[in-house]
Write an enzyme that holds these catalytic residues in place. Structure first.
Site, short mmCIF file in Angstrom:
data_model
loop_
_atom_site.label_atom_id
_atom_site.label_comp_id
_atom_site.label_asym_id
_atom_site.label_seq_id
_atom_site.Cartn_x
_atom_site.Cartn_y
_atom_site.Cartn_z
N HIS A 15 44.51 41.68 49.00
CA HIS A 15 45.87 41.73 48.43
C HIS A 15 46.69 42.86 49.05
CE1 HIS A 15 48.72 42.63 45.02
NE2 HIS A 15 48.69 41.31 44.90
N ASP A 66 38.33 44.82 43.63
CA ASP A 66 39.54 44.53 42.84
C ASP A 66 39.31 43.19 42.15
OD1 ASP A 66 41.98 43.76 41.84
OD2 ASP A 66 43.13 44.48 43.56
N GLU A 107 38.02 41.78 47.07
CA GLU A 107 38.44 41.26 45.76
C GLU A 107 37.26 40.51 45.14
OE1 GLU A 107 42.24 39.22 45.63
OE2 GLU A 107 42.95 40.40 47.33
N LYS A 149 47.22 39.64 33.91
CA LYS A 149 46.82 38.28 34.27
C LYS A 149 46.12 37.65 33.07
CE LYS A 149 47.60 39.28 38.98
NZ LYS A 149 47.23 40.09 40.11
N HIS A 199 41.69 38.93 39.32
CA HIS A 199 41.69 37.53 38.88
C HIS A 199 40.40 37.11 38.19
CE1 HIS A 199 45.54 36.68 40.72
NE2 HIS A 199 45.16 37.55 41.64
N ASN A 208 49.80 33.60 36.08
CA ASN A 208 48.39 34.01 36.04
C ASN A 208 47.91 34.19 34.59
OD1 ASN A 208 48.35 34.28 38.92
ND2 ASN A 208 49.45 36.21 38.65
N SER A 252 42.87 36.17 45.41
CA SER A 252 43.98 35.59 44.66
C SER A 252 44.64 34.43 45.38
CB SER A 252 45.02 36.66 44.34
OG SER A 252 45.37 37.37 45.49
C1 PLP Z 1 48.06 40.96 40.93
C2 PLP Z 1 47.15 41.78 41.75
C3 PLP Z 1 47.30 43.16 41.82
C4 PLP Z 1 48.48 43.86 41.19
O1 PLP Z 1 48.33 43.98 39.82
P1 PLP Z 1 49.65 44.29 38.96
O2 PLP Z 1 49.11 44.79 37.68
O3 PLP Z 1 50.37 43.00 38.86
O4 PLP Z 1 50.42 45.32 39.72
C5 PLP Z 1 46.37 43.89 42.50
N1 PLP Z 1 45.35 43.30 43.14
C6 PLP Z 1 45.19 41.96 43.13
C7 PLP Z 1 44.05 41.36 43.86
C8 PLP Z 1 46.09 41.17 42.46
O5 PLP Z 1 45.96 39.85 42.48
#
Ligand code: PLP
Length: 396
Positions: A139, A212, A183, A246, A215, A53, A187
């Site tokens: 996620h 969230d 989100e 990421k 990405h 990522n 993802s």
């Molecule tokens: C990768 C991801 C996470 C977790 O983040 P980390 O910092 O890797 O623990 C949380 N939510 C989503 C949507 C993700 O893609």
């Protein structure tokens, strides 16, 4: 004394592992190192990396590493305590301030990872007697946060905001608080939640919004602020989450919103309170990554251009990747998990590392290849990936 009876654990776990293996669902680790210019070493070979990522190509940027090194030398490695005890370093607060400016929110709060934000913030905001509306493709960390909350969890069909509004109309009145969890860029599907449509629905029903943007952060929007900027809703989402591991190429995550939200989470989010602060050097690295991401806008353009190229080539060859047209995540649904993983192995032998995603990460029957683009992928490499993938897809 009678002899100690043997432990039954290993035999029981072995039986489960065999069943998982038969179903194509057993997972295992591979060693990946020496990341450079969109490639990594996997075992002893250098392969093109389309599984990570590292969207802006900052994870191996020497300027980011230098920023960390300088602070490692003066401040040492660890924060040495939870931030509320004695582990709150000025660099944590500088980074929180910089992230708030990027996101256009009042305040942000750093966590050691995005997983920890979601399992801490959601249960802090919703409890018994409350309701959470959760997108069907959220996620795992969001799902786990919902489970830990003790709230009633209602799952709405992926990105179906009309269905969400019907649910709110029918049942919102039965609950105290309502939290809508989505989100920014999904993802595993690479599509976006239409946040501009979500905000009015949430406000009409007095529901809070939780986005969230793991990405979208660093990639979407005119300045890389993420999905909120892309949809013109900066400052209108109650809770926004972003990860630093990421696009920004470092580690950790943050939650952003109002002063009230952040003060509340400092007191109530258990995964913030009961964990060691992240290394101060990591905050320094992230500040440098943020500076680069903002001053080198070509990186955002480059990642989109590469995604558009792969999508166009796949489509011309008769395959339909899911997700939005210029999304930097390009998923190709294969269906069967064993077939998906066989393709991943085969692509690896041809010099390309791609993600293979199976249940429970995605729903059964939708196992897929997940290609993620990086600004530092040479264009010829992106084109070679498309060619190899098309050959392999035609061959199977
Ligand atoms: C990768 C991801 C996470 C977790 O983040 P980390 O910092 O890797 O623990 C949380 N939510 C989503 C949507 C993700 O893609």
């Amino acid at each position: 004394m009678s002899p100690l009876p043997p432990s039954t654990m290993n035999a029981a776990l072995d039986e489960e592992l065999r069943a998982l293996d038969m179903a194509g669902l057993k997972r295992s680790l591979r060693q990946v190192h020496q990341r450079r210019a969109g490639t990594v070493r996997l075992n002893d070979e250098r392969v093109a990396d389309f599984a990570s990522n590292d969207y802006l190509g900052l994870a191996a940027d020497p300027r980011v590493a230098d920023a960390a090194r300088a602070v490692l030398q003066t401040e040492g490695t660890g924060a040495a305590a939870a931030r509320l005890i004695s582990g709150n370093h000025p660099l944590h607060e500088s980074l929180e301030y910089a992230l708030a400016r990027l996101k256009g929110c009042d305040r942000t709060l750093l966590f050691p990872s995005g997983y920890m934000v979601n399992v801490g913030a959601i249960p802090a905001l919703a409890d018994r007697g409350d309701v959470i509306y959760s997108d069907a493709l959220n996620h795992a960390s969001l799902i786990d946060g919902c489970r830990l909350s003790h709230a009633t969890v209602r799952v709405f069909p992926h990105n179906d905001l009309a269905a969400l509004e019907q649910m709110l109309e029918r049942e919102r009145h039965q609950y105290r608080r309502a939290l809508i969890v989505v989100e920014g860029v999904f993802s595993m599907d690479g599509d976006c939640c239409p946040l501009d449509q979500l905000v009015p629905i949430a406000r009409r029903h007095q529901a809070w919004t939780y986005v969230d943007d793991a990405h979208g952060t660093g990639v979407l929007g005119a300045t890389g602020a993420g999905s909120l900027e892309h949809f013109g809703v900066s400052g209108q989402i109650d809770v926004v989450v972003g990860t630093l591991g990421k696009a920004l190429g470092t580690a950790g995550a943050y939650v952003g919103g109002s002063r009230e939200l952040v003060e509340f989470l400092v007191t109530r989010a258990r995964s913030f309170i009961f964990t060691t602060g992240s290394p101060p050097a990591m905050a320094a690295a992230t500040l440098e990554a943020l500076r680069i991401a903002q001053s080198e806008g070509w990186r955002r353009e480059a990642v989109r251009e590469r995604a558009r190229h792969v999508r166009t080539r796949l489509r011309e060859a008769g395959f339909t990747p899911t997700g939005d047209d210029d999304s930097h995540i390009v998923p190709l649904v294969v269906g069967d998990p064993a077939r998906t993983m066989a393709m991943v192995t085969d692509l690896h032998h041809r010099g390309f590392l791609v993600g293979g995603v199976r249940p429970p990460t995605v729903p059964a029957g939708t196992s897929r290849l997940r290609l993620s683009m990086s600004a530092v992928h040479p264009l010829e490499l992106v084109d070679a990936l498309a060619t190899t993938l098309i050959e392999r897809l035609h061959g199977s």
